[in-house]
Design a protein around this motif. Structure first.
Motif, short mmCIF file in Angstrom:
data_model
loop_
_atom_site.label_atom_id
_atom_site.label_comp_id
_atom_site.label_asym_id
_atom_site.label_seq_id
_atom_site.Cartn_x
_atom_site.Cartn_y
_atom_site.Cartn_z
N LEU A 95 43.47 39.12 31.18
CA LEU A 95 42.77 39.45 32.42
C LEU A 95 42.24 40.87 32.27
O LEU A 95 43.01 41.82 32.15
CB LEU A 95 43.71 39.36 33.61
N GLN A 112 35.32 39.98 41.65
CA GLN A 112 34.65 38.72 41.32
C GLN A 112 34.78 38.42 39.83
O GLN A 112 34.77 39.32 38.99
CB GLN A 112 33.17 38.78 41.70
N MET A 113 34.86 37.13 39.51
CA MET A 113 34.93 36.71 38.11
C MET A 113 33.52 36.76 37.50
O MET A 113 32.61 36.10 37.99
CB MET A 113 35.49 35.29 38.02
N GLU A 134 38.81 33.76 43.15
CA GLU A 134 39.24 33.76 41.75
C GLU A 134 39.96 32.45 41.41
O GLU A 134 40.85 32.02 42.14
CB GLU A 134 40.17 34.96 41.51
N THR A 189 45.83 40.50 41.71
CA THR A 189 46.03 39.11 41.28
C THR A 189 47.48 38.87 40.92
O THR A 189 48.11 37.89 41.36
CB THR A 189 45.13 38.79 40.08
N PHE A 196 41.57 30.13 37.92
CA PHE A 196 41.82 29.93 36.49
C PHE A 196 43.09 29.09 36.34
O PHE A 196 43.85 28.89 37.28
CB PHE A 196 41.96 31.25 35.74
N ASN A 231 34.64 33.95 32.17
CA ASN A 231 35.76 33.02 32.25
C ASN A 231 35.59 32.00 31.13
O ASN A 231 34.61 31.25 31.11
CB ASN A 231 35.79 32.31 33.60
N VAL A 279 39.64 36.09 31.43
CA VAL A 279 38.90 36.23 32.69
C VAL A 279 38.60 37.71 32.85
O VAL A 279 39.47 38.56 32.65
CB VAL A 279 39.73 35.72 33.89
N LYS A 324 42.89 43.21 39.10
CA LYS A 324 43.88 42.62 38.19
C LYS A 324 45.29 42.68 38.77
O LYS A 324 45.99 41.67 38.83
CB LYS A 324 43.82 43.34 36.83
N LEU A 377 37.20 40.45 35.65
CA LEU A 377 36.90 40.72 37.05
C LEU A 377 36.05 41.97 37.17
O LEU A 377 36.24 42.94 36.44
CB LEU A 377 38.19 40.91 37.86
#
Length: 298
Positions: A32, A206-207, A20, A43, A22, A210, A200, A40, A202
């Motif tokens: 997000l 995985q993204m 990830e 992160t 950004f 974006n 972003v 999320k 997820l």
């Protein structure tokens, strides 16, 4: 500026966050988004050093976050945590002092913050005597009163009615205007679309999206058409490329296979001159979210 670069976090055989990356600049809000379990909160916990990434880098203003940097961070967790028997003013002061503020400075500001967030309660009231929504606002004030340079909000709109959600949105925008970098998660795509400069998404860590909200929407093409004209539903359905039609009174909402279909519809609809409405635009963020969340592959 917050920079997240190729973060990876696994729990056993499960990859919670997978490469990830950004950047959030001062005065910018990043949304997000993703389904429950998308990565999320993981992160957020890595940014806050509650979890250690398996690999990747997190930098604040060009350097790894230090203990001192955490004094300029405001964090609102999804699991709210207040001391119910404490007075509102004491609760806010306690959290603010953990961020280095002086008690006298905090107490002087509390009435203004309670008014800004329209808290129905007095500084001397106990937290437990406030409604759930007002308790949420007290915790938000405790998160923001030290005017953090980086703000992390995990599902801040959860459980709020539209009026209180609007108050919260104004508070987030106030921090943005003061130069804070803000990242927040939400399942309300309306809020995300309204206030996010960048987002972003997820999926399984995985993204899959974006970019700016406008750029992401435009990348899906202007396949939504809203029209009010002399054309009937039957006539509109006859156009090759109209995948779906929904009537809203005199207005029709069409989903098009290709944006160019709109040109043909417009030409026929305006053949005799003026029509009350013709709007062709990309799908909403909510529609895009549902598409990406349900897609078998990113």
């Amino acid at each position: 500026m917050l920079e997240v670069e190729h973060l990876v976090k696994t729990f056993g055989s499960m990859t919670a966050v997978d490469h990830e990356s950004f950047t959030i600049k001062p005065g910018e809000i990043m949304g997000l988004i993703g389904q429950n379990g998308a990565g999320k909160t993981t992160t957020f916990r890595m940014i806050l050093n509650f979890l250690t990434p398996d690999s990747g880098a997190i930098r604040w203003n060009g350097h790894p976050l230090t203990a001192k940097d955490y004094d300029v961070i405001g964090y609102l967790p999804e699991e709210r945590g207040l001391y119910p028997k404490m007075k509102v003013a004491d609760q806010i002061t306690y959290f603010a002092r953990l961020r280095g503020m002086k008690a006298a400075d905090v107490k002087a500001q509390i009435p203004e913050w309670l008014d800004r967030f329209q808290v129905k309660g007095k500084p001397t009231d106990k937290v437990k005597d406030l409604s759930k929504g007002n308790q949420q606002k007290v915790q938000l004030i405790a998160t923001l009163i030290h005017m953090p340079k980086l703000v992390i909000l995990d599902e801040p709109f959860s459980g709020l009615d539209p009026v209180n959600a609007s108050v919260l949105q104004s508070g987030i925008e106030m921090l943005r205007d003061s130069g804070s970098a803000i990242i927040y998660s939400s399942h309300d795509m309306g809020n995300v679309e309204a206030i996010s400069d960048h987002l972003v998404m997820l999926k399984n860590g995985q993204m899959v999206l974006n970019g700016t909200v406008d750029a992401i929407r435009e990348s899906f093409g202007r396949t939504k058409l809203y029209i009010e004209s002399g054309l009937s539903a039957e006539q509109l359905r006859e156009f090759d490329g109209v995948e779906k039609l929904v009537a809203h009174g005199n207005e029709f909402e069409l989903t098009l296979a290709d944006p160019e279909v709109g040109q043909r519809i417009f030409a026929q609809a305006t053949a005799n001159g003026y029509i009350p409405e013709f709007r062709q635009q990309p799908p909403t963020l909510d529609e895009i979210f549902r598409t990406k969340a349900g897609a078998a592959h990113a």
